[in-house]
Design a protein around this motif. Sequence first.
Motif, short mmCIF file in Angstrom:
data_model
loop_
_atom_site.label_atom_id
_atom_site.label_comp_id
_atom_site.label_asym_id
_atom_site.label_seq_id
_atom_site.Cartn_x
_atom_site.Cartn_y
_atom_site.Cartn_z
N SER A 173 20.48 28.76 -24.10
CA SER A 173 19.26 29.88 -23.23
C SER A 173 19.38 29.58 -22.18
CB SER A 173 17.77 29.59 -23.85
OG SER A 173 17.48 28.22 -23.83
N GLY A 174 19.60 28.45 -21.58
CA GLY A 174 19.53 28.12 -20.01
C GLY A 174 20.64 28.46 -19.32
N ALA A 175 21.63 28.95 -20.11
CA ALA A 175 22.99 29.33 -19.53
C ALA A 175 23.65 30.42 -19.59
CB ALA A 175 24.17 28.20 -19.90
N SER A 176 22.67 31.48 -20.40
CA SER A 176 23.22 32.63 -21.01
C SER A 176 23.50 33.85 -20.19
CB SER A 176 22.19 33.07 -22.03
OG SER A 176 20.82 33.11 -21.49
N PHE A 177 24.42 33.45 -19.03
CA PHE A 177 24.97 34.85 -18.13
C PHE A 177 25.92 35.60 -19.09
CE2 PHE A 177 27.91 36.54 -15.02
CZ PHE A 177 26.75 37.25 -14.12
N ARG A 178 25.73 36.86 -18.85
CA ARG A 178 26.79 37.82 -19.57
C ARG A 178 27.46 38.69 -18.66
NH1 ARG A 178 23.58 40.38 -24.27
NH2 ARG A 178 25.59 40.60 -25.23
N GLY A 179 27.03 38.64 -17.55
CA GLY A 179 27.96 39.71 -16.52
C GLY A 179 27.53 40.91 -17.04
N GLU A 180 28.55 41.97 -16.48
CA GLU A 180 28.54 43.51 -16.64
C GLU A 180 27.32 44.06 -16.27
OE1 GLU A 180 29.59 44.56 -20.53
OE2 GLU A 180 31.70 43.72 -20.55
N GLY A 181 26.76 43.73 -15.09
CA GLY A 181 25.45 44.11 -14.37
C GLY A 181 24.30 44.16 -15.12
N LEU A 182 24.38 42.92 -16.17
CA LEU A 182 23.22 42.72 -16.99
C LEU A 182 22.20 41.68 -15.95
CD1 LEU A 182 24.37 41.97 -20.42
CD2 LEU A 182 23.58 44.31 -19.29
N GLY A 183 22.83 41.05 -14.90
CA GLY A 183 21.89 40.08 -14.31
C GLY A 183 21.72 38.82 -14.85
N MET A 184 20.96 37.85 -14.14
CA MET A 184 20.78 36.60 -14.48
C MET A 184 19.78 36.54 -15.74
SD MET A 184 22.35 33.75 -14.39
CE MET A 184 23.03 33.47 -12.56
N SER A 185 19.93 35.87 -16.75
CA SER A 185 18.76 35.92 -17.84
C SER A 185 17.69 35.26 -17.24
CB SER A 185 19.38 34.83 -18.88
OG SER A 185 18.37 34.60 -19.94
N SER A 186 16.58 35.44 -17.66
CA SER A 186 15.19 35.13 -17.34
C SER A 186 15.13 33.61 -17.66
CB SER A 186 14.10 35.85 -17.79
OG SER A 186 13.98 35.65 -19.30
N THR A 187 15.96 32.97 -18.67
CA THR A 187 15.86 31.99 -19.27
C THR A 187 16.98 30.81 -18.56
OG1 THR A 187 17.49 32.20 -21.05
CG2 THR A 187 14.96 32.35 -21.44
#
Length: 223
Positions: A173-187
Amino acid sequence: MRPPLRAVATLAAVVALVTGCSSGDDWSRPRPTPTPVGSLGPGFVDPSDPPKPEGTVTPRPGSWDGVHPPKDYRVVLLTAGDDAPTKALVAAVKDWAEAEDVDLRTVVPKDAHDFVASIDGAIKMHPDLIVTAGNDLIDALAMVTPNHLSQHFLVVGAELAEPTYNVTAADWSGASFRGEGLGMSSTYDPASFTADRCAAAVRAGVAAVLTGLTGIVIWLDQH
């Protein structure tokens, strides 16, 4: 006659910058699909309910410890970024490679314009596995990986939003970057990239790839 400057730049972008734990193999010889040494322990997956494509599994901590790559397993580490989380992931990959006698070569793109060329260059090296570290690479990976289904990738510390079956991720959860314009996860939490968690991501992810559990996300929040 000198080659065009663009060709020189492209070659520089894709060249392997670091070689470690090498047997001297030039990687030019064909080889069969690598066979893992050992097997997964109880709790990695539920045998009665195997993970579906793009699915997520949360393995029991340490259930991957019994799986090791064969001698001189060929790995390219593809990395971009000088932030602390990326550096922690790179260190974990290199430590794993040394401990497991892996033939590791490293590719570092010179800038964002070279991401796609660097991925293509890593593929042309014909490794058994390409391990990627760094959020900056995610969008380029999403573009390139569907066109090279025979090449396995392991993304550590991030994931692709819609991975094909040749792309496996080890994430939390602390690393869940997914790209494609989704932005950085709040976690997202840079402090979550501890040495132990990064090491677990590498080992669990490689264990999944070696045992044929590909195209999924290994979720490590229990670790």
